[in-house]
Design an enzyme around this catalytic site. Structure first.
Site, PDB file in Angstrom:
ATOM      1  NE  ARG A   8      -8.122  -5.824 -13.157  1.00  0.00           N
ATOM      2  CZ  ARG A   8      -7.117  -5.741 -12.288  1.00  0.00           C
ATOM      3  NH1 ARG A   8      -5.975  -6.327 -12.558  1.00  0.00           N
ATOM      4  NH2 ARG A   8      -7.242  -5.057 -11.185  1.00  0.00           N
ATOM      5  CD  GLU A  62      -3.688 -10.929 -12.980  1.00  0.00           C
ATOM      6  OE1 GLU A  62      -3.087 -10.060 -12.338  1.00  0.00           O
ATOM      7  OE2 GLU A  62      -4.912 -10.884 -13.195  1.00  0.00           O
ATOM      8  CG  ASN A  86       1.521  -5.590  -9.402  1.00  0.00           C
ATOM      9  OD1 ASN A  86       2.654  -5.269  -9.707  1.00  0.00           O
ATOM     10  ND2 ASN A  86       0.491  -4.763  -9.469  1.00  0.00           N
ATOM     11  CG  ASP A  87      -2.098 -10.815  -8.679  1.00  0.00           C
ATOM     12  OD1 ASP A  87      -1.918 -11.042  -7.467  1.00  0.00           O
ATOM     13  OD2 ASP A  87      -3.004 -10.077  -9.099  1.00  0.00           O
ATOM     14  CG  HIS A 143      -1.804   1.074   1.380  1.00  0.00           C
ATOM     15  ND1 HIS A 143      -2.961   1.172   0.645  1.00  0.00           N
ATOM     16  CD2 HIS A 143      -1.741   2.196   2.121  1.00  0.00           C
ATOM     17  CE1 HIS A 143      -3.563   2.285   0.947  1.00  0.00           C
ATOM     18  NE2 HIS A 143      -2.850   2.929   1.849  1.00  0.00           N
ATOM     19  CB  CYS A 178      -0.980  -3.599 -16.944  1.00  0.00           C
ATOM     20  SG  CYS A 178      -1.696  -5.165 -16.474  1.00  0.00           S
TER      21      CYS A 178
HETATM   22  C1  PEP Z   1      -1.065  -7.273 -11.492  1.00  0.00           C
HETATM   23  O1  PEP Z   1      -1.404  -8.258 -10.827  1.00  0.00           O
HETATM   24  O2  PEP Z   1       0.111  -7.081 -11.869  1.00  0.00           O
HETATM   25  C2  PEP Z   1      -2.042  -6.262 -11.894  1.00  0.00           C
HETATM   26  C3  PEP Z   1      -1.735  -5.318 -12.744  1.00  0.00           C
HETATM   27  O3  PEP Z   1      -3.273  -6.316 -11.322  1.00  0.00           O
HETATM   28  P1  PEP Z   1      -3.584  -5.900  -9.800  1.00  0.00           P
HETATM   29  O4  PEP Z   1      -2.353  -5.204  -9.252  1.00  0.00           O
HETATM   30  O5  PEP Z   1      -4.766  -5.016  -9.850  1.00  0.00           O
HETATM   31  O6  PEP Z   1      -3.836  -7.210  -9.169  1.00  0.00           O
HETATM   32 MG    MG Z   2      -3.482  -8.790 -10.604  1.00  0.00          MG
END
Ligand code: PEP
Ligand code: MG
Length: 558
Positions: A329, A418, A441-442, A191, A489
């Site tokens: 999305r 992801e 990220n995921d 965060h 992304c």
């Molecule tokens: C990710 O997982 O990289 C992503 C862009 O989606 P979020 O951060 O919203 O899970």
């Molecule tokens: Mg994600």
């Protein structure tokens, strides 16, 4: 910690952004320990008076800080003050002290019971449940004569050193006074890191050794290198500030569409969550939107939003990007973003549960409504609207989503990569989609089996790791073979040097927090596609994230 030649101590973490700042440390007080349930040694009246006085003082203190901060911070803090003054809570505290509990334990237990009740209601109230802990900790600190938890008060600028920031803390951050953020916990997708990126605050997160810093220590916070230097020599400060000025000059000169040094176009898109952020993204020169997180619009909704309601939200956001691409999305519900109307509240392991597209397949009517709303808003707009599915695991899911989106009037439908299975099977998944977008990220969270929100495993949440880069390379290769665009992304695209590596691995567009666009644009302009491929080859063949970073940094030394 390590030591520089000059003798100053250097603490390492993960830098957010590229800036460098010098200033005195101000520490956020350590969280107050949970009180132990032992019988009070005072009489009941005295204990009840202590409890009432501490709750009243906590409410007054929250209001005072809110009034000083103004704006939304005042609203957030006023809501917390009201929790401290809640009559039902006061009655429960009185009850518990009458039964022999200390004021500390009575407040702790009553707030805990209240929190569980709110959590069971779910939705917006459920989300606010965590704020009760904040109120309880403040009241207990008051009772024990400890420093008030939360962002410290100061009239002069400081570097805030904290374990991590709670959402309520971030509401009170005065950006004119906070020179930089340093956290001992949290990773690049915590965060705090996302807030720092959004607001353009210099930050180093996950710097465990920062726990040793004391109030008043002078530190040089270098986000580009992810270091916090204690008592830096003057020449180090001069050098760092000079670098920041050079970067600012490059950033100020860089404008227009993203391009590599050889002219190869690299569209720079924005990650947004609302029409407001769409406006900000357009103002910062985004060439479109690469990720519109639609679930953010409905986090507080108890039931699925209507087609008309959704259409209005989407149309508002699209209006900021006439003639440009907006990738929306589909609702990504689950784990850190539960939606009352899509998420099963009773899963033991929600990050591995029925989330993302899995939840939409189980509630097809919700997905159909969303796609219908998007198709209608797109038809009324000049934006070039595309849609993508989150948390896709198989080629079969990708095909199912593409067919449904086409059927409902959205001609370009892609998938997010992801979940590792999707990257491993890229040669099958990529041709089943109109485009793919890699959510680093995921992807990083699942490659390392390390919760992206958990500070104790934050060191794994590093997209520079070759384990992640090799999967991205595989997807990039499949995209080139099948002539399917490959966007990025996740937060990785916001790291300027990593962005170059991602281009070298086959990315055809990059989407990021709008505040990162200028830095990424400036960095890309310094490298050709051949350079990017060379740097990517160095990074993927390294042994670790650290080694990949160093290999690229060394190759860039003139
Ligand atoms: C990710 O997982 O990289 C992503 C862009 O989606 P979020 O951060 O919203 O899970
Ligand atoms: Mg994600």
């Amino acid at each position: 910690m390590s030591t520089l030649e000059q003798g100053s101590v250097v603490i390492r973490g993960v830098g957010i952004g590229r800036a460098t700042t010098v200033g005195p440390v101000l520490r956020m007080p350590e969280p107050v320990a949970d009180p132990v349930d032992r019988p009070s040694t005072l009489d009941v009246d005295a204990e009840q008076a202590r409890a009432a006085a501490s709750l009243a003082a906590t409410a007054a203190q929250l209001r005072e800080r809110g009034e000083a901060a103004g704006g939304t911070a005042a609203e957030v803090l006023d809501a917390l003050a009201m929790m401290a003054e809640d009559p039902a809570l006061a009655a429960d505290v009185q009850h518990r002290t009458a039964d022999g509990a200390t004021a500390e334990y009575a407040i702790f237990a009553a707030m805990g019971a209240f929190r569980e009740m709110l959590q069971s209601l779910g939705g917006y109230l459920g989300e606010r449940a965590g704020d009760l802990d904040d109120v309880a900790r403040r009241a207990i600190a008051h009772l024990q004569g400890l420093p008030t938890p939360g962002v410290p008060v100061s009239d002069t600028p400081f570097v805030l050193v904290a374990r991590d920031l709670a959402p309520a803390d971030t509401a009170t951050l005065d950006l004119d006074l906070v020179l930089a953020l340093v956290t001992t916990d949290g990773g690049p997708t915590s965060h705090t890191a996302i807030l720092a990126r959004e607001k353009g605050i210099t930050a180093v997160v996950g710097a465990a050794d920062a726990a040793r810093l004391s109030d008043g220590d002078i530190v040089l916070v270098d986000a580009e290198n992810g270091t916090v230097e204690l008592d830096p020599a003057q020449e180090r400060i001069d050098l760092a500030l000079q670098r920041t000025q050079t970067l600012e000059a490059i950033r100020a000169q860089s404008s227009g569409p993203g391009r590599l040094a050889d002219g190869h176009p690299m569209p720079l898109l924005a990650n947004i969550g609302s029409a407001d952020s769409a406006r900000e993204a357009a103002a910062r020169g985004a060439e479109g939107v690469g990720l519109f997180r639609t679930e953010v619009l409905f986090l507080a909704a108890e039931s699925a939003p209507s087609v008309e309601q959704q259409q209005r939200h989407y149309a508002e956001a699209f209006a900021h990007f006439p003639g440009q691409k907006v990738v929306v999305r589909a609702l990504d519900a689950g784990a850190d973003k539960p939606l009352a109307f899509l998420t099963d509240q009773h899963e033991e392991n929600p990050a591995l549960g029925r989330r993302g597209l899995r939840a939409l397949i189980a509630h097809e009517e919700v997905l159909r409504d969303q796609l219908t709303a998007l198709a209608r808003a797109a038809a009324d707009s000049d934006a070039e609207v595309q849609v993508m599915a989150p948390m896709v695991s198989t080629a079969e899911e990708a095909r199912w989503f593409r067919d449904l989106a086409h059927e409902l009037g959205l001609p370009v439908a892609g998938v997010m990569v992801e979940v590792p299975s999707c990257a491993i099977m890229a040669d099958h998944v990529v041709p089943a989609a109109d485009f793919v977008s890699i959510g680093t990220n995921d992807l990083t969270q699942y490659v390392f089996a390390a919760d992206r929100l958990l500070g104790t495993v934050a060191q794994f949440q590093d997209p520079w790791h070759p384990a992640v880069l090799r999967l991205i390379e595989q997807v990039g290769r499949a995209g080139a073979e099948h002539d399917v665009p490959v966007g990025i992304c996740g937060e990785a695209a916001a790291d300027p040097r990593l962005a170059v590596v991602l281009v070298g691995l086959g990315a055809t567009s990059l989407s990021m927090s709008p505040s990162a666009i200028a830095d990424v644009r400036a960095e890309l302009a310094q490298h050709s596609l051949d350079d990017a491929r060379r740097l990517a080859a160095l990074a993927v063949s390294a042994e670790s994230a650290e080694a990949a970073r160093s290999a690229v940094a060394d190759a860039l030394i003139p």
